[in-house]
Scaffold this motif. Sequence first.
Motif, PDB file in Angstrom:
ATOM      1  N   LEU A 177       0.824  -1.197   0.000  1.00  9.61           N
ATOM      2  CA  LEU A 177       0.000   0.000   0.000  1.00  9.61           C
ATOM      3  C   LEU A 177       0.866   1.257   0.000  1.00  9.61           C
ATOM      4  CD1 LEU A 177      -2.581  -1.101   2.732  1.00  9.61           C
ATOM      5  CD2 LEU A 177      -2.966  -1.051   0.263  1.00  9.61           C
ATOM      6  N   THR A 186      -8.731  -0.996  -2.755  1.00  4.29           N
ATOM      7  CA  THR A 186      -7.713   0.045  -2.651  1.00  4.29           C
ATOM      8  C   THR A 186      -8.291   1.321  -3.254  1.00  4.29           C
ATOM      9  OG1 THR A 186      -6.714  -0.716  -4.737  1.00  4.29           O
ATOM     10  CG2 THR A 186      -5.672  -1.421  -2.671  1.00  4.29           C
ATOM     11  N   LEU A 237      -6.189   1.335   2.008  1.00  2.00           N
ATOM     12  CA  LEU A 237      -7.085   0.182   2.023  1.00  2.00           C
ATOM     13  C   LEU A 237      -8.423   0.562   2.635  1.00  2.00           C
ATOM     14  CD1 LEU A 237      -6.823  -2.881   1.255  1.00  2.00           C
ATOM     15  CD2 LEU A 237      -6.482  -3.314   3.695  1.00  2.00           C
TER      16      LEU A 237
END
Length: 229
Positions: free
Chosen positions: A70, A134, A210
């Motif tokens: 991420l 995402t 996220l």
Amino acid sequence: MSYQSLVITFLLFISIFPKPNFSEDKPNTSPDVDPATLIYEGLKGENASLPSKEVFSLAIQGWSKMKENLKSKVLTVIDFSLPSTTKRMWIIDPEKGEILLHSVVSHGRNSGELMAKSFSNQPESYKSSLGFYTTAETYNGKHGYSLRLDGLEKGFNDQARNRAIVIHGADYAREEFAASVGRLGRSLGCPALPSELSAKAINLIKDGSLLFIFGKDQNYLSKSSLIKA
């Protein structure tokens, strides 16, 4: 025998026999605590209640598996098992233990009235989709400043971009609307936010964080690989 000789004799005696290890006889009074519990118990935020521990633990399981990939470590949790009149979205910084934003959020019109009970990944279903996403790029569209989402779970939310499931602001997603109607207004499947908070929320989570949407759906809960320990 002199005093010095007695001391030497005593020291030699005790050196022959090791000291008893009393700790071996004591049970372990410090049970292992899982990381999700540690983060949960440390969460703090001004005037913000916490998500349920069950939902938070599922979100952290997925976050722990995904976090190295991420761009942003911020985690958004939406709990669609709660009524739309309650604040059921949390934007969290797990590493700092902070709740950055706490808000109401709308579900899809065909997912239910006050409660979201039915979920779908199908285009034109006008239902919310469960699972992990995402966050992607922002744009200005018919709802103003908005945020695209990419679903990470095949069969559950991977049609999000094709369905134009995005985060945007809407007047029907405001608490004043819920107070007058008895529930929030509903979207075409998007997690819509109060118009006065949407830009702030989008800027907190855009570009690679996220998002987890939870719902009481046994099919998802039994099959998602991201919520399994």
